[in-house]
Design a protein around this motif. Structure first.
Motif, PDB file in Angstrom:
ATOM      1  N   ILE A 130       0.841  -1.202   0.000  1.00 36.23           N
ATOM      2  CA  ILE A 130       0.000   0.000   0.000  1.00 36.23           C
ATOM      3  C   ILE A 130       0.872   1.247   0.000  1.00 36.23           C
ATOM      4  CG2 ILE A 130      -1.610   1.357   1.394  1.00 36.23           C
ATOM      5  CD1 ILE A 130      -2.905  -1.275   2.276  1.00 36.23           C
ATOM      6  N   ARG A 131       1.904   1.236   0.848  1.00 32.81           N
ATOM      7  CA  ARG A 131       2.800   2.398   0.903  1.00 32.81           C
ATOM      8  C   ARG A 131       3.512   2.608  -0.435  1.00 32.81           C
ATOM      9  NH1 ARG A 131       4.232   0.083   6.087  1.00 32.81           N
ATOM     10  NH2 ARG A 131       3.307   1.308   7.790  1.00 32.81           N
ATOM     11  N   CYS A 133       2.421   1.868  -3.422  1.00 30.20           N
ATOM     12  CA  CYS A 133       1.475   2.421  -4.395  1.00 30.20           C
ATOM     13  C   CYS A 133       1.185   3.890  -4.092  1.00 30.20           C
ATOM     14  CB  CYS A 133       0.178   1.619  -4.386  1.00 30.20           C
ATOM     15  SG  CYS A 133       0.336  -0.055  -5.034  1.00 30.20           S
ATOM     16  N   GLY A 134       0.986   4.212  -2.812  1.00 29.00           N
ATOM     17  CA  GLY A 134       0.731   5.601  -2.450  1.00 29.00           C
ATOM     18  C   GLY A 134       1.905   6.501  -2.784  1.00 29.00           C
ATOM     19  N   LEU A 233      -6.242   8.155  -3.465  1.00 30.78           N
ATOM     20  CA  LEU A 233      -5.521   8.890  -2.429  1.00 30.78           C
ATOM     21  C   LEU A 233      -6.356   9.037  -1.163  1.00 30.78           C
ATOM     22  CD1 LEU A 233      -3.626  11.623  -4.484  1.00 30.78           C
ATOM     23  CD2 LEU A 233      -2.737   9.492  -3.509  1.00 30.78           C
ATOM     24  N   PHE A 236      -5.741   5.890   0.583  1.00 31.54           N
ATOM     25  CA  PHE A 236      -4.403   5.899   1.189  1.00 31.54           C
ATOM     26  C   PHE A 236      -4.434   6.614   2.539  1.00 31.54           C
ATOM     27  CE2 PHE A 236       0.215   7.528   0.766  1.00 31.54           C
ATOM     28  CZ  PHE A 236       0.714   6.395   1.388  1.00 31.54           C
ATOM     29  N   THR A 239      -6.123   4.573   5.358  1.00 37.10           N
ATOM     30  CA  THR A 239      -5.411   3.426   5.932  1.00 37.10           C
ATOM     31  C   THR A 239      -4.546   3.819   7.124  1.00 37.10           C
ATOM     32  OG1 THR A 239      -3.486   3.714   4.480  1.00 37.10           O
ATOM     33  CG2 THR A 239      -5.275   2.273   3.684  1.00 37.10           C
ATOM     34  N   ALA A 242      -0.079   6.454   5.545  1.00 34.34           N
ATOM     35  CA  ALA A 242       0.644   7.594   4.984  1.00 34.34           C
ATOM     36  C   ALA A 242       1.304   8.385   6.119  1.00 34.34           C
ATOM     37  CB  ALA A 242      -0.310   8.487   4.209  1.00 34.34           C
ATOM     38  N   GLU A 246       2.953  12.776   3.639  1.00 35.10           N
ATOM     39  CA  GLU A 246       2.208  12.140   2.549  1.00 35.10           C
ATOM     40  C   GLU A 246       0.721  12.445   2.630  1.00 35.10           C
ATOM     41  OE1 GLU A 246       4.932   8.175   1.588  1.00 35.10           O
ATOM     42  OE2 GLU A 246       3.487   8.144   3.241  1.00 35.10           O
ATOM     43  N   SER A 250      -1.249  14.300  -0.206  1.00 30.75           N
ATOM     44  CA  SER A 250      -2.454  13.676  -0.765  1.00 30.75           C
ATOM     45  C   SER A 250      -3.611  14.658  -0.785  1.00 30.75           C
ATOM     46  CB  SER A 250      -2.829  12.429   0.035  1.00 30.75           C
ATOM     47  OG  SER A 250      -1.846  11.426  -0.070  1.00 30.75           O
ATOM     48  N   LEU A 562      -3.919  -0.188  -4.748  1.00 34.71           N
ATOM     49  CA  LEU A 562      -4.022   0.475  -3.446  1.00 34.71           C
ATOM     50  C   LEU A 562      -5.444   0.352  -2.894  1.00 34.71           C
ATOM     51  CD1 LEU A 562      -2.532   3.982  -2.612  1.00 34.71           C
ATOM     52  CD2 LEU A 562      -4.651   3.177  -1.604  1.00 34.71           C
ATOM     53  N   ALA A 566      -6.375  -1.817   0.412  1.00 35.33           N
ATOM     54  CA  ALA A 566      -6.954  -1.121   1.556  1.00 35.33           C
ATOM     55  C   ALA A 566      -8.238  -1.810   2.024  1.00 35.33           C
ATOM     56  CB  ALA A 566      -7.228   0.340   1.198  1.00 35.33           C
TER      57      ALA A 566
END
Length: 578
Positions: A130-131, A133-134, A233, A236, A239, A242, A246, A250, A562, A566
């Motif tokens: 996930i991180r 992709c973000g 985003l 992200f 979750t 971030a 970040e 976002s 992502l 999530a």
């Protein structure tokens, strides 16, 4: 991409025995002459089909039936009529090409069944993906000032488009340039598909969504893409993975993308009551699409210079803005009233679907795709796509209170009729047939059905009952979930397929075991992308006319992965003690 395979396919295309006249033997006498009444068609031929690269690999691709001089004459006469006639008879012009198209044998992917993995991956590995992709999405936005998406032409065409569908397009599309490109791309695809060049243009792949390996890809930006990057985003941020920086980046990117959707891409059109309504255009004017000058000029030469708003871009843009907490006045418009004017009624405005490539499904209750511009332009005719209709529902659910849907009988009826359209599609099993869809894969329809269901379930129970008194969504859920669990994830899949599966499974409340195959697929593929991207580019959506045009990109894959991860992470989280 398998370099050895591509090298072998290229060699075979260059050295194949020529078995009859080639595309160029047929077309050069028509389009390279001094005078051609419709200059666009000749320009299209020279630019799109007679370029040196394509001519190199197609020059030995011949059709034995075109050794018949009578058949060649009929084909050339049809092309000359398309070029020279002021008001071409497109059905007559298309027939010789349609006859050739019907000799093509193409099929959709049929992945083999596989043994499911025994274990779920570690939560830490899911978090790391996930991180990744973000970080990829934010890095792309920082470098480009937006998150790009890419379009690529697959000249072999779509398996669902035969001669019958070609004639539908030629007679149902409005813009002559679009008819020209459809005619010529379909003629070219016959020579490609029936020769060694086909294996070069259309190499095999794993899974359902097609990898975008094509060497020429056109980078661009539209509100439709920004809407889904906004949702990614937001996921992200939700979750809590971030960092503070970040999350702030976002939020800034989301604000800019929502502004692009609702301000830069806003367009005024005529409403059903004769007044005006603000919608979102499919392609904002220059410089906003961020094409290179080279591709913008080619786009105009090929006849793709007029775009109009569409129902899907409008729905997804307003949905993303709603989720982001935007209060733009555009959201106050009860757009469900506008959509009602574009809703097909059996025996009523069904002829509004002028390009019925998926006419095996029942259109009643569905919303058509394209919106006439204020000037009355509708270059693509009109069609009806099931996934688009999920987006209209999802937007309406999110704005049910704002638009007073429950309090307004006509609005409630419009929603129920769209639900009825989906229920017939799903209960018949046609939702799983690629031919039922215009712009999307059945697997993506399943993911978006989950997204739509989640928006409904977020409403108060009384509102849910008013919208869906027959509990149609519960019945549809069983069918869609069954397809994802019994078909999609039991076969070979790629990371994009896996992301779509996770979105459907997560939103529809699947059991944890169902997440094993797609999660392991994604984590095993992490790092497959180029230039620092976590994943490769895969097919997100497509056009079937004028040929198979794929849309996607590595950032698109990151966004869908992502969102899927999530949802899986939330579904697999330990339940709090009672």
């Amino acid at each position: 991409m398998d370099v050895r395979y591509m090298a072998g396919a290229f060699y075979r295309a260059l050295t194949a025995a020529k078995d009859g006249p080639s595309l160029y033997d047929i077309c050069d006498p028509v389009f390279l002459r001094q005078s051609c009444g419709n200059s666009h068609l000749a320009t299209f031929y020279r630019t799109a089909l007679n370029n040196p690269a394509l001519r190199l690999v197609l020059r030995r691709s011949g059709l034995p039936e075109l050794r018949d001089p009578i058949r060649v004459r009929a084909l050339r006469d049809a092309l000359s009529a398309a070029c020279d006639d002021d008001a071409p008879d497109w059905a007559a012009i298309g027939q010789p090409v349609a006859d050739l198209v019907d000799t093509i044998e193409l099929s959709h992917p049929k992945p083999k069944r596989v043994v499911p993995p025994p274990h779920l991956p570690r939560p830490a590995d899911i978090d790391a993906a996930i991180r990744a992709c973000g970080t990829h999405l934010l890095g792309s936005f920082d470098r480009n000032g937006f998150i790009p998406t890419y379009a690529a032409f697959n000249l072999i065409g779509d398996p669902d488009c035969g001669g019958r569908e070609l004639l539908m397009a030629l007679t149902g599309l409005n813009a002559r340039g679009y008819k020209n490109s459809t005619l010529m791309f379909n003629l070219a695809r016959v020579f490609i598909a029936r020769s060694a060049t086909g294996r070069l243009i259309n190499p095999p792949w794993i899974g359902i969504a097609e990898p975008m390996w094509q060497p020429v890809q056109i980078r661009h930006r539209t509100a439709y893409y920004d809407a889904f990057f906004t949702e990614a985003l937001l996921a992200f941020i939700d979750t809590d993975l971030a960092t503070g920086a970040e999350s702030a980046a976002s939020r800034d990117a989301i604000d800019q993308m929502v502004a692009f959707c609702l301000k830069t891409s806003r367009e005024t059109v005529r409403g059903p009551d004769g007044g005006t309504v603000d919608v979102v255009t499919a392609l904002a004017p220059l410089p906003h699409p961020r094409f290179s000058r080279f591709f913008w000029q080619i786009k105009q030469r090929l006849g793709f210079d007029v775009y109009v708003p569409d129902c899907d871009t409008t729905a997804c843009s307003l949905s993303a803005a709603t989720q982001a907490g935007c209060n733009d006045p555009m959201l106050q418009q009860p757009l469900i009233d506008f959509y009602a004017g574009l809703q097909v009624r059996d025996g009523g405005n069904a002829p509004s679907v002028t390009v019925p490539l998926n006419d095996s499904i029942d259109y009643d209750g569905g919303i058509v795709t394209w919106i006439d511009s204020l000037a009355g332009e509708r270059p693509f005719g009109n069609d009806l796509d099931p996934t688009l209709n999920l987006d209209v529902l999802e937007l309406s659910f999110r704005n049910a209170a704002r638009w007073q849907v429950i309090e307004t009988p006509k609005r409630l009826e419009t929603l129920r009729r769209i639900i009825g359209f989906h229920r017939r599609l799903i209960e018949s099993g046609q939702f799983a047939d690629p031919k039922s869809h215009i712009y999307y894969l059945p697997e993506l329809y399943c993911a978006y059905f989950g997204r739509c269901t989640a928006a409904l379930r977020a409403l108060p129970e009384a509102v849910q009952r008013a919208i869906d008194p027959d509990d149609a969504f519960a019945a549809m859920r069983e069918k869609v979930l069954g397809y994802v669990q019994d078909e999609l994830i039991t076969r070979e899949i790629n990371p994009f397929d896996a992301a779509l599966a996770l979105i459907a499974l997560g939103h529809l409340g699947a059991e944890p075991d169902s997440f094993k195959a797609p999660l392991n697929c994604i984590l095993d593929a992490l790092g497959e992308g180029w230039r620092g991207a976590p994943f490769k580019a895969y097919e997100w959506n497509k056009m079937k006319t004028p040929t198979r045009i794929l849309v996607g990109g590595p950032e698109v894959t990151s966004a869908f992965v992502l969102m899927g991860l999530a949802l899986a992470r939330r579904a697999l989280a330990p339940r709090p003690a009672a």
